[in-house]
Design a protein around this motif. Sequence first.
Motif, PDB file in Angstrom:
ATOM      1  N   GLN A   5      52.048  37.155  42.874  1.00  0.00           N
ATOM      2  CA  GLN A   5      50.653  36.825  42.393  1.00  0.00           C
ATOM      3  C   GLN A   5      49.526  37.312  43.186  1.00  0.00           C
ATOM      4  O   GLN A   5      48.613  37.874  42.611  1.00  0.00           O
ATOM      5  CB  GLN A   5      50.600  35.087  42.226  1.00  0.00           C
ATOM      6  CG  GLN A   5      51.441  34.480  41.053  1.00  0.00           C
ATOM      7  CD  GLN A   5      51.324  33.200  41.320  1.00  0.00           C
ATOM      8  OE1 GLN A   5      50.998  32.600  42.438  1.00  0.00           O
ATOM      9  NE2 GLN A   5      51.743  32.428  40.344  1.00  0.00           N
ATOM     10  N   ALA A   6      49.733  37.403  44.362  1.00  0.00           N
ATOM     11  CA  ALA A   6      48.629  38.195  45.257  1.00  0.00           C
ATOM     12  C   ALA A   6      48.381  39.696  44.932  1.00  0.00           C
ATOM     13  O   ALA A   6      47.517  40.289  44.775  1.00  0.00           O
ATOM     14  CB  ALA A   6      48.742  37.830  46.564  1.00  0.00           C
ATOM     15  N   GLU A   7      49.711  40.166  44.787  1.00  0.00           N
ATOM     16  CA  GLU A   7      49.910  41.671  44.331  1.00  0.00           C
ATOM     17  C   GLU A   7      49.001  41.857  42.807  1.00  0.00           C
ATOM     18  O   GLU A   7      48.490  42.963  42.876  1.00  0.00           O
ATOM     19  CB  GLU A   7      51.291  42.188  44.474  1.00  0.00           C
ATOM     20  CG  GLU A   7      51.862  42.275  45.773  1.00  0.00           C
ATOM     21  CD  GLU A   7      53.129  42.723  45.899  1.00  0.00           C
ATOM     22  OE1 GLU A   7      53.815  43.005  44.820  1.00  0.00           O
ATOM     23  OE2 GLU A   7      53.880  42.707  47.051  1.00  0.00           O
ATOM     24  N   VAL A   8      49.614  41.010  42.113  1.00  0.00           N
ATOM     25  CA  VAL A   8      48.797  41.252  40.706  1.00  0.00           C
ATOM     26  C   VAL A   8      47.285  41.166  40.751  1.00  0.00           C
ATOM     27  O   VAL A   8      46.713  41.867  40.088  1.00  0.00           O
ATOM     28  CB  VAL A   8      49.460  40.168  39.697  1.00  0.00           C
ATOM     29  CG1 VAL A   8      48.640  40.167  38.485  1.00  0.00           C
ATOM     30  CG2 VAL A   8      51.073  40.341  39.480  1.00  0.00           C
ATOM     31  N   VAL A   9      46.808  40.241  41.450  1.00  0.00           N
ATOM     32  CA  VAL A   9      45.211  40.071  41.581  1.00  0.00           C
ATOM     33  C   VAL A   9      44.817  41.396  42.476  1.00  0.00           C
ATOM     34  O   VAL A   9      43.685  41.927  41.965  1.00  0.00           O
ATOM     35  CB  VAL A   9      45.013  38.862  42.332  1.00  0.00           C
ATOM     36  CG1 VAL A   9      43.706  38.750  42.866  1.00  0.00           C
ATOM     37  CG2 VAL A   9      45.487  37.550  41.657  1.00  0.00           C
ATOM     38  N   ASN A  10      45.524  41.656  43.268  1.00  0.00           N
ATOM     39  CA  ASN A  10      45.082  43.008  44.146  1.00  0.00           C
ATOM     40  C   ASN A  10      44.966  44.341  42.905  1.00  0.00           C
ATOM     41  O   ASN A  10      44.160  45.047  43.110  1.00  0.00           O
ATOM     42  CB  ASN A  10      45.949  43.248  45.181  1.00  0.00           C
ATOM     43  CG  ASN A  10      45.585  44.460  46.242  1.00  0.00           C
ATOM     44  OD1 ASN A  10      44.394  44.756  46.171  1.00  0.00           O
ATOM     45  ND2 ASN A  10      46.292  45.113  46.813  1.00  0.00           N
ATOM     46  N   GLN A  67      44.673  44.068  39.712  1.00  0.00           N
ATOM     47  CA  GLN A  67      43.736  43.877  38.830  1.00  0.00           C
ATOM     48  C   GLN A  67      42.148  44.284  39.634  1.00  0.00           C
ATOM     49  O   GLN A  67      41.470  44.929  38.745  1.00  0.00           O
ATOM     50  CB  GLN A  67      43.569  42.400  38.316  1.00  0.00           C
ATOM     51  CG  GLN A  67      44.925  42.152  37.529  1.00  0.00           C
ATOM     52  CD  GLN A  67      44.894  40.876  37.204  1.00  0.00           C
ATOM     53  OE1 GLN A  67      44.454  39.952  37.871  1.00  0.00           O
ATOM     54  NE2 GLN A  67      45.801  40.461  35.867  1.00  0.00           N
ATOM     55  N   CYS A  68      42.060  44.048  40.830  1.00  0.00           N
ATOM     56  CA  CYS A  68      40.878  44.336  41.333  1.00  0.00           C
ATOM     57  C   CYS A  68      40.532  45.805  41.481  1.00  0.00           C
ATOM     58  O   CYS A  68      39.656  46.308  41.587  1.00  0.00           O
ATOM     59  CB  CYS A  68      40.604  43.553  42.773  1.00  0.00           C
ATOM     60  SG  CYS A  68      40.566  41.788  42.649  1.00  0.00           S
ATOM     61  N   GLN A  69      41.864  46.516  41.829  1.00  0.00           N
ATOM     62  CA  GLN A  69      41.870  47.849  42.066  1.00  0.00           C
ATOM     63  C   GLN A  69      41.399  48.643  40.922  1.00  0.00           C
ATOM     64  O   GLN A  69      40.765  49.550  40.723  1.00  0.00           O
ATOM     65  CB  GLN A  69      43.079  48.343  42.549  1.00  0.00           C
ATOM     66  CG  GLN A  69      43.371  48.115  43.902  1.00  0.00           C
ATOM     67  CD  GLN A  69      44.722  48.365  44.628  1.00  0.00           C
ATOM     68  OE1 GLN A  69      45.310  49.152  43.630  1.00  0.00           O
ATOM     69  NE2 GLN A  69      44.988  48.050  45.892  1.00  0.00           N
ATOM     70  N   GLN A  70      42.056  48.058  39.503  1.00  0.00           N
ATOM     71  CA  GLN A  70      42.003  48.625  38.404  1.00  0.00           C
ATOM     72  C   GLN A  70      40.369  48.429  37.965  1.00  0.00           C
ATOM     73  O   GLN A  70      39.805  49.412  37.304  1.00  0.00           O
ATOM     74  CB  GLN A  70      42.854  48.012  37.191  1.00  0.00           C
ATOM     75  CG  GLN A  70      42.638  48.618  35.896  1.00  0.00           C
ATOM     76  CD  GLN A  70      43.356  47.862  34.960  1.00  0.00           C
ATOM     77  OE1 GLN A  70      43.915  47.055  35.328  1.00  0.00           O
ATOM     78  NE2 GLN A  70      43.496  48.489  33.745  1.00  0.00           N
ATOM     79  N   ALA A  71      39.925  47.452  38.190  1.00  0.00           N
ATOM     80  CA  ALA A  71      38.332  47.063  37.813  1.00  0.00           C
ATOM     81  C   ALA A  71      37.371  47.776  38.547  1.00  0.00           C
ATOM     82  O   ALA A  71      36.517  48.347  38.142  1.00  0.00           O
ATOM     83  CB  ALA A  71      38.101  45.505  38.178  1.00  0.00           C
ATOM     84  N   ASN A  72      37.836  48.251  40.009  1.00  0.00           N
ATOM     85  CA  ASN A  72      36.860  48.964  40.882  1.00  0.00           C
ATOM     86  C   ASN A  72      36.991  50.401  40.333  1.00  0.00           C
ATOM     87  O   ASN A  72      36.080  51.293  40.375  1.00  0.00           O
ATOM     88  CB  ASN A  72      37.506  48.877  42.365  1.00  0.00           C
ATOM     89  CG  ASN A  72      37.122  47.660  43.006  1.00  0.00           C
ATOM     90  OD1 ASN A  72      36.240  46.909  42.504  1.00  0.00           O
ATOM     91  ND2 ASN A  72      37.786  47.493  44.021  1.00  0.00           N
ATOM     92  N   LEU A  73      38.083  50.896  39.794  1.00  0.00           N
ATOM     93  CA  LEU A  73      38.325  52.249  39.234  1.00  0.00           C
ATOM     94  C   LEU A  73      37.474  52.459  38.054  1.00  0.00           C
ATOM     95  O   LEU A  73      37.003  53.534  38.091  1.00  0.00           O
ATOM     96  CB  LEU A  73      39.830  52.468  39.199  1.00  0.00           C
ATOM     97  CG  LEU A  73      40.433  53.892  38.741  1.00  0.00           C
ATOM     98  CD1 LEU A  73      39.972  54.980  39.778  1.00  0.00           C
ATOM     99  CD2 LEU A  73      41.641  54.051  38.462  1.00  0.00           C
ATOM    100  N   MET A  74      37.682  51.554  37.241  1.00  0.00           N
ATOM    101  CA  MET A  74      36.841  51.500  36.001  1.00  0.00           C
ATOM    102  C   MET A  74      35.491  51.587  36.320  1.00  0.00           C
ATOM    103  O   MET A  74      34.502  52.500  35.775  1.00  0.00           O
ATOM    104  CB  MET A  74      37.252  50.359  35.039  1.00  0.00           C
ATOM    105  CG  MET A  74      38.762  50.402  34.557  1.00  0.00           C
ATOM    106  SD  MET A  74      39.142  52.001  33.773  1.00  0.00           S
ATOM    107  CE  MET A  74      37.954  52.027  32.453  1.00  0.00           C
ATOM    108  N   ALA A  75      35.149  50.870  37.474  1.00  0.00           N
ATOM    109  CA  ALA A  75      33.476  50.852  37.488  1.00  0.00           C
ATOM    110  C   ALA A  75      33.089  52.261  38.255  1.00  0.00           C
ATOM    111  O   ALA A  75      31.910  52.679  37.756  1.00  0.00           O
ATOM    112  CB  ALA A  75      33.166  49.787  38.659  1.00  0.00           C
ATOM    113  N   LEU A  76      34.154  52.770  39.010  1.00  0.00           N
ATOM    114  CA  LEU A  76      33.446  54.084  39.593  1.00  0.00           C
ATOM    115  C   LEU A  76      33.668  55.048  38.469  1.00  0.00           C
ATOM    116  O   LEU A  76      32.621  56.198  38.516  1.00  0.00           O
ATOM    117  CB  LEU A  76      34.545  54.500  40.654  1.00  0.00           C
ATOM    118  CG  LEU A  76      34.442  53.515  41.913  1.00  0.00           C
ATOM    119  CD1 LEU A  76      35.604  53.977  42.635  1.00  0.00           C
ATOM    120  CD2 LEU A  76      33.074  53.926  42.726  1.00  0.00           C
ATOM    121  N   ILE A  77      34.498  55.158  37.578  1.00  0.00           N
ATOM    122  CA  ILE A  77      34.591  56.200  36.348  1.00  0.00           C
ATOM    123  C   ILE A  77      33.301  55.874  35.563  1.00  0.00           C
ATOM    124  O   ILE A  77      32.539  56.973  35.202  1.00  0.00           O
ATOM    125  CB  ILE A  77      35.908  55.846  35.500  1.00  0.00           C
ATOM    126  CG1 ILE A  77      37.199  56.145  36.418  1.00  0.00           C
ATOM    127  CG2 ILE A  77      35.756  56.648  34.280  1.00  0.00           C
ATOM    128  CD1 ILE A  77      38.465  55.972  35.828  1.00  0.00           C
TER     129      ILE A  77
END
Length: 188
Positions: free
Chosen positions: A126-131, A133-143
């Motif tokens: 579950q911690a890996e899934v949250v991590n 999801q956070c990475q995906q959100a950060n990547l989208m924000a940077l894009i």
Amino acid sequence: MESTISPSSSRSVSPSSSSSPNSPLVVSPCAACKILRRRCAEKCVLAPYFPPNDPIKFTTAHRVFGASNIIKFLQELPESQRADAVSSMVYEANARLRDPVYGCAGAICQLQKQVNELQAQLAKAQAEVVNMQCQQANLMALICMEMDQSPQASPPQQYNLDNNFTNIPMSFVDDNNNFGSAWEPLWT
């Protein structure tokens, strides 16, 4: 050792060797009475729970608890609870024969250890899934930030985050289908 009773008995019955329809039925003693080598009475407290075709069930319980203790225990219980009590005694006896020191407690401890290990694995996943999801959100924000800052000849496009980056202009992707060299991986 076989006795003759009416067909209304709850114990195992088999037709006698006589072929007459009015002949008495021969009843096989329950497994407990067979093993104890005693006459199986009509009101035998063990007969409903230790059928003659399953002697191992009684043998196992008898080894651990003893016949007199099983009989006393069953006589103290209401009939509605006796079947469950016999199942419990047979289970405990099997566990005690497998593990003479811990019996059922050893099996329970082992299962509890498995549950704890699985809960730890679940929490890690579950911690890996949250991590992720956070990475995906950060990547989208940077894009999105990069696209807002770059000059474009065409009118601004709508970006759908659920579309797996299909609307990203190709100017942001290098020849190897990687994002530009300024992009560092966010995960470790």
